[in-house]
Write an enzyme that holds these catalytic residues in place. Structure first.
Site, PDB file in Angstrom:
ATOM      1  CG  ASP A 183      -1.750   1.173   1.422  1.00 39.77           C
ATOM      2  OD1 ASP A 183      -1.575   2.177   0.692  1.00 39.77           O
ATOM      3  OD2 ASP A 183      -2.617   1.122   2.303  1.00 39.77           O
ATOM      4  CB  ILE A 184       1.627   3.764  -2.597  1.00 38.68           C
ATOM      5  CG1 ILE A 184       2.933   4.451  -3.006  1.00 38.68           C
ATOM      6  CG2 ILE A 184       0.437   4.702  -2.699  1.00 38.68           C
ATOM      7  CD1 ILE A 184       3.053   4.727  -4.482  1.00 38.68           C
ATOM      8  CG  ASN A 217      -8.499  14.207 -10.893  1.00 37.92           C
ATOM      9  OD1 ASN A 217      -8.606  15.435 -10.848  1.00 37.92           O
ATOM     10  ND2 ASN A 217      -8.930  13.432  -9.912  1.00 37.92           N
ATOM     11  N   GLY A 222      -9.359   5.377  -6.024  1.00 39.49           N
ATOM     12  CA  GLY A 222      -8.101   4.654  -6.197  1.00 39.49           C
ATOM     13  C   GLY A 222      -7.007   5.129  -5.255  1.00 39.49           C
ATOM     14  CB  VAL A 223      -3.347   5.242  -5.752  1.00 35.29           C
ATOM     15  CG1 VAL A 223      -3.099   6.172  -6.872  1.00 35.29           C
ATOM     16  CG2 VAL A 223      -2.152   5.199  -4.835  1.00 35.29           C
ATOM     17  CG  ASP A 224      -6.284  11.452  -6.133  1.00 36.31           C
ATOM     18  OD1 ASP A 224      -5.610  12.029  -5.270  1.00 36.31           O
ATOM     19  OD2 ASP A 224      -6.955  12.064  -6.995  1.00 36.31           O
ATOM     20  CB  SER A 273      -2.710   5.453 -16.650  1.00 35.18           C
ATOM     21  OG  SER A 273      -2.629   6.866 -16.717  1.00 35.18           O
ATOM     22  CE1 TYR A 279      -8.622   9.166 -15.028  1.00 35.24           C
ATOM     23  CE2 TYR A 279      -6.286   9.673 -15.098  1.00 35.24           C
ATOM     24  CZ  TYR A 279      -7.589  10.066 -14.851  1.00 35.24           C
ATOM     25  OH  TYR A 279      -7.849  11.356 -14.444  1.00 35.24           O
TER      26      TYR A 279
HETATM   27  N1  AR6 Z   1      -1.241   1.656  -3.045  1.00 38.70           N
HETATM   28  C1  AR6 Z   1      -0.705   1.274  -4.240  1.00 38.70           C
HETATM   29  N2  AR6 Z   1      -1.434   1.117  -5.359  1.00 38.70           N
HETATM   30  C2  AR6 Z   1      -2.758   1.361  -5.261  1.00 38.70           C
HETATM   31  C3  AR6 Z   1      -3.402   1.784  -4.083  1.00 38.70           C
HETATM   32  C4  AR6 Z   1      -2.572   1.932  -2.933  1.00 38.70           C
HETATM   33  N3  AR6 Z   1      -3.068   2.316  -1.747  1.00 38.70           N
HETATM   34  N4  AR6 Z   1      -4.729   1.959  -4.345  1.00 38.70           N
HETATM   35  C5  AR6 Z   1      -4.915   1.644  -5.646  1.00 38.70           C
HETATM   36  N5  AR6 Z   1      -3.735   1.275  -6.205  1.00 38.70           N
HETATM   37  P1  AR6 Z   1      -5.881   4.339  -9.850  1.00 38.70           P
HETATM   38  P2  AR6 Z   1      -5.424   5.776 -12.383  1.00 38.70           P
HETATM   39  C6  AR6 Z   1      -3.425   0.859  -7.569  1.00 38.70           C
HETATM   40  O1  AR6 Z   1      -7.261   4.018 -10.245  1.00 38.70           O
HETATM   41  O2  AR6 Z   1      -5.757   4.568 -13.177  1.00 38.70           O
HETATM   42  C7  AR6 Z   1      -8.611   8.583  -9.290  1.00 38.70           C
HETATM   43  O3  AR6 Z   1      -9.979   8.817  -9.108  1.00 38.70           O
HETATM   44  C8  AR6 Z   1      -4.542   0.373  -8.450  1.00 38.70           C
HETATM   45  O4  AR6 Z   1      -4.835  -0.993  -8.178  1.00 38.70           O
HETATM   46  O5  AR6 Z   1      -5.621   4.765  -8.456  1.00 38.70           O
HETATM   47  O6  AR6 Z   1      -4.232   6.600 -12.776  1.00 38.70           O
HETATM   48  C9  AR6 Z   1      -7.846   9.843  -9.676  1.00 38.70           C
HETATM   49  O7  AR6 Z   1      -8.363  10.983  -9.014  1.00 38.70           O
HETATM   50  C10 AR6 Z   1      -3.934   0.550  -9.841  1.00 38.70           C
HETATM   51  O8  AR6 Z   1      -3.085  -0.554 -10.178  1.00 38.70           O
HETATM   52  O9  AR6 Z   1      -5.227   5.485 -10.806  1.00 38.70           O
HETATM   53  C11 AR6 Z   1      -8.073   9.914 -11.160  1.00 38.70           C
HETATM   54  O10 AR6 Z   1      -9.327  10.476 -11.470  1.00 38.70           O
HETATM   55  C12 AR6 Z   1      -3.039   1.788  -9.679  1.00 38.70           C
HETATM   56  O11 AR6 Z   1      -2.925   1.993  -8.270  1.00 38.70           O
HETATM   57  C13 AR6 Z   1      -8.053   8.453 -11.569  1.00 38.70           C
HETATM   58  O12 AR6 Z   1      -8.465   7.717 -10.400  1.00 38.70           O
HETATM   59  C14 AR6 Z   1      -3.617   3.043 -10.294  1.00 38.70           C
HETATM   60  O13 AR6 Z   1      -5.007   3.040 -10.170  1.00 38.70           O
HETATM   61  C15 AR6 Z   1      -6.660   8.004 -11.920  1.00 38.70           C
HETATM   62  O14 AR6 Z   1      -6.716   6.703 -12.415  1.00 38.70           O
END
Ligand code: AR6
Length: 170
Positions: A9-10, A23, A31-33, A121, A125
């Site tokens: 978990d980052i 974004n 997600g991670v955000d 992404s 995304y």
């Molecule tokens: N630690 C590490 N990786 C993670 C964590 C975490 N705690 N949580 C999720 N991931 P995403 P995107 C992974 O959707 O595709 C948001 O709403 C996840 O499994 O977080 O760039 C933003 O505000 C995936 O492999 O980012 C934007 O609107 C990776 O992180 C949009 O989502 C990226 O998934 C960005 O989408």
């Protein structure tokens, strides 16, 4: 630079800079955000609002990166980047690579030695995981830095970890 991939978990990693897959609006999301803002607390969002005010049109162009401090996270800073939304008809891989290169440039400018990246992404995304990993590794290897010594890809699933391990050894 030492590149490695780990599962985790980052929001929990002890590095100088954690990169957020944000974004262009910079005001949080899923997600991670969402995880970074939830774990880091409200100071990150307050700084994002201030950064946003200085950006043309209040938006962070995809492929660019900006820094805030990291609130309650173990990291010292969060570097926020906005990845491209996957398109089957347009090749946006240069924008995706730019997220990594620009994030590293910003992190290096802060004097960071250790930087953690998620799979930008590859979640909401929709970027196919194996190519997301390939672009990430190509981009990080292409970046020139002065201070950064370690880049850690912190992956949330075994599948994502396997994709990055394959990209690192391939
Ligand atoms: N630690 C590490 N990786 C993670 C964590 C975490 N705690 N949580 C999720 N991931 P995403 P995107 C992974 O959707 O595709 C948001 O709403 C996840 O499994 O977080 O760039 C933003 O505000 C995936 O492999 O980012 C934007 O609107 C990776 O992180 C949009 O989502 C990226 O998934 C960005 O989408």
């Amino acid at each position: 630079m030492d590149l490695r991939a780990v599962r985790g978990d980052i929001t929990q990693v002890d590095v100088d800079v954690v990169v957020n897959a944000a974004n262009p609006g910079l005001l949080g999301g899923g997600g991670v955000d969402g995880a970074i803002h939830a774990a880091g607390g409200p100071s990150i969002l307050a700084e994002c609002r201030a950064v946003k005010e200085r950006l043309p049109g209040g938006r962070l162009p995809r492929g660019q990166a900006v820094a805030t401090t990291a609130g309650r996270l173990p990291a010292r800073w969060v570097v926020h980047t906005a990845g491209p939304i996957w398109s089957a008809s347009r090749d946006l891989s240069e924008v995706l690579r730019s997220c990594y290169v620009e994030s590293l440039r910003v992190a290096d400018g802060l004097g960071a030695r250790t930087v953690a990246f998620p799979a930008i992404s590859a979640g909401i995304y929709g970027w196919p995981l194996s190519d997301a990993a390939r672009q990430a590794v190509i981009a990080v290897r292409s970046a020139s830095v002065e201070h950064v010594q370690e880049v850690r890809f912190v992956l949330f699933s075994d599948e994502a970890l396997a994709a990055f391990e394959a990209a690192l050894t391939g």
